[in-house]
Design a protein around this motif. Sequence first.
Motif, short mmCIF file in Angstrom:
data_model
loop_
_atom_site.label_atom_id
_atom_site.label_comp_id
_atom_site.label_asym_id
_atom_site.label_seq_id
_atom_site.Cartn_x
_atom_site.Cartn_y
_atom_site.Cartn_z
N LEU A 99 0.79 -1.07 0.12
CA LEU A 99 0.06 0.30 -0.26
C LEU A 99 1.26 1.31 0.10
O LEU A 99 1.95 0.99 0.39
N ILE A 140 -3.22 3.52 0.68
CA ILE A 140 -4.32 3.34 -0.32
C ILE A 140 -3.52 2.46 -0.87
O ILE A 140 -2.52 2.13 -1.26
N ASN A 141 -4.46 1.76 -1.02
CA ASN A 141 -4.29 0.65 -2.50
C ASN A 141 -3.76 1.25 -3.88
O ASN A 141 -5.01 1.58 -4.56
N GLY A 142 -3.19 1.20 -4.22
CA GLY A 142 -2.91 2.10 -5.08
C GLY A 142 -1.53 3.36 -5.19
O GLY A 142 -1.64 3.05 -4.61
N CYS A 148 -7.89 6.76 -7.64
CA CYS A 148 -7.98 5.69 -7.07
C CYS A 148 -8.73 6.40 -5.30
O CYS A 148 -8.82 5.37 -4.88
N GLU A 190 -12.30 5.16 -4.62
CA GLU A 190 -13.20 4.99 -4.08
C GLU A 190 -12.96 4.21 -2.73
O GLU A 190 -11.76 4.17 -2.59
N LYS A 225 -13.16 1.08 -1.44
CA LYS A 225 -12.56 0.21 -0.71
C LYS A 225 -10.51 0.05 -1.25
O LYS A 225 -9.86 -0.60 -1.04
N ASN A 226 -10.44 1.49 -1.93
CA ASN A 226 -8.80 1.92 -1.99
C ASN A 226 -8.39 2.74 -0.80
O ASN A 226 -7.38 2.27 -0.51
N GLN A 257 -7.82 2.13 2.44
CA GLN A 257 -7.63 0.99 3.10
C GLN A 257 -7.02 1.00 4.64
O GLN A 257 -7.52 0.51 5.45
N ARG A 265 -8.51 -3.38 5.19
CA ARG A 265 -6.43 -3.84 4.56
C ARG A 265 -7.56 -5.39 5.45
O ARG A 265 -8.35 -5.90 6.35
#
Length: 453
Positions: A69, A401-403, A411, A414, A416-417, A419, A432
Amino acid sequence: MGELYKKYIPPEQEGPVVYIKGARLIDVVKAKVIESPVIAIQGKRIVQVGTDKEIHIPEGAQVTDCSGLTLMPGMIDSHLHTMMFNCLTFHNYRVSQWEITPELQQMYGLFHAQLCFDMGFTTLRDLGLASSRGLMTAHLCAVRDSINAGVLEGPRMFIGGFTSITGSHLDLINPRAMQRYGFQTADGPWELRKLARQNMLVGCDVVKTCATGGGGTDKEEPDIRNMTQEEIDAIVDEAHAFHKIAAVHCFTPAGQKMALNAGADTIEHMVFSDQETADLIADSNVYMTPTLLHRTDHAIEMRRMQGTSLFVINKMKSIQSSCFDTFQRMHKTGVKIAMGTDMGFDPEMGTNAKELSIYVDLGMSTMEALQSATINGANAIRASKDLGSIEVGKYADILAINGDPTKDINCLQEKKNIQMVMKEGRIYADRREGKNKNVVSVNPGEWKKIDYL
């Protein structure tokens, strides 16, 4: 006695050192990305930042594993209005103005702030509200204070108090025919000083005023002058006398010059501009908040669905292209920009990060956009000592952050990103793998719209 004093450790720095590991870290001060970062936190503050080769994690230490992440500072929205009647919570904002008590409106203010917090906005500068029951400054300050006291979970909040003339843009957010209660507006420098003092008495952090008309109110032209230079000088001077910030709503170069002459700390909105004034603002080092998310076709459609009059819809559409052109002019000229959405009636609370995508679409680099929502925002609200970047000594406001937002700013839009959301060393949202902690436990559409009950 002196020895005891030397050993004193402030409560916010007590406790064991804990660590966060990630794939990369966005350094918004040096505008670079650090690979394999490690952050050490003690209590509420960051005590060490480096790479996994530079920082040794002791055996048995508590580690928050964010492998894969991107770590970045908590984001700051420098201009929004959490107590306005948003499209997520009401069908018709005019009806809601009369059917909702100030107490319930306050609960929605907290709820809206939590929606933003859940999406990584750890700090909000709420620039106030006037309602059918009077100014809501005290209600907003109570939300801020309850969060600071740990009674309720939410973002850090800086509260603005409306301080404007009779019939100003900030007055006309409410219907013209509405009966005004209490001391909501003032006229003349000394009466405006008294209103500013009243707002500061109840605890506001920012004195908010307006030099021109606006775009989202009925039968009011954006280029009208909302006060004299003497009046705006008095408001800004009063704010500064109490060590507060003065934020000035401006739509035109004439209004922007008035704000600069008065010594305003921030100029709100980017609508109309000319090069001469853009140069003056750039030279002044005063920050501007663009508030472009409020200008999009989607936001305008939200207002239409809420029952906004056609006159206002047409006006919002007519100034749209000027707003985007002004942003490009200001950015090219070197004006300091702090991210702000003007989120209130529209669009959906929690979608703040879409503002950054607009900046990138209009020519900002992704790093510049991220800086506008972090270190620039902290500088604009005079909180950079504690906020805005992941640096030693600052509060541990950290997102995982996922991305990689430096490669894809979208990113951040969203849930879901987003985290992990940490504020002052405490994790408030954790999505997570294997975790399921949210600030707000329901999703949009799952709660009832109260004006239809």
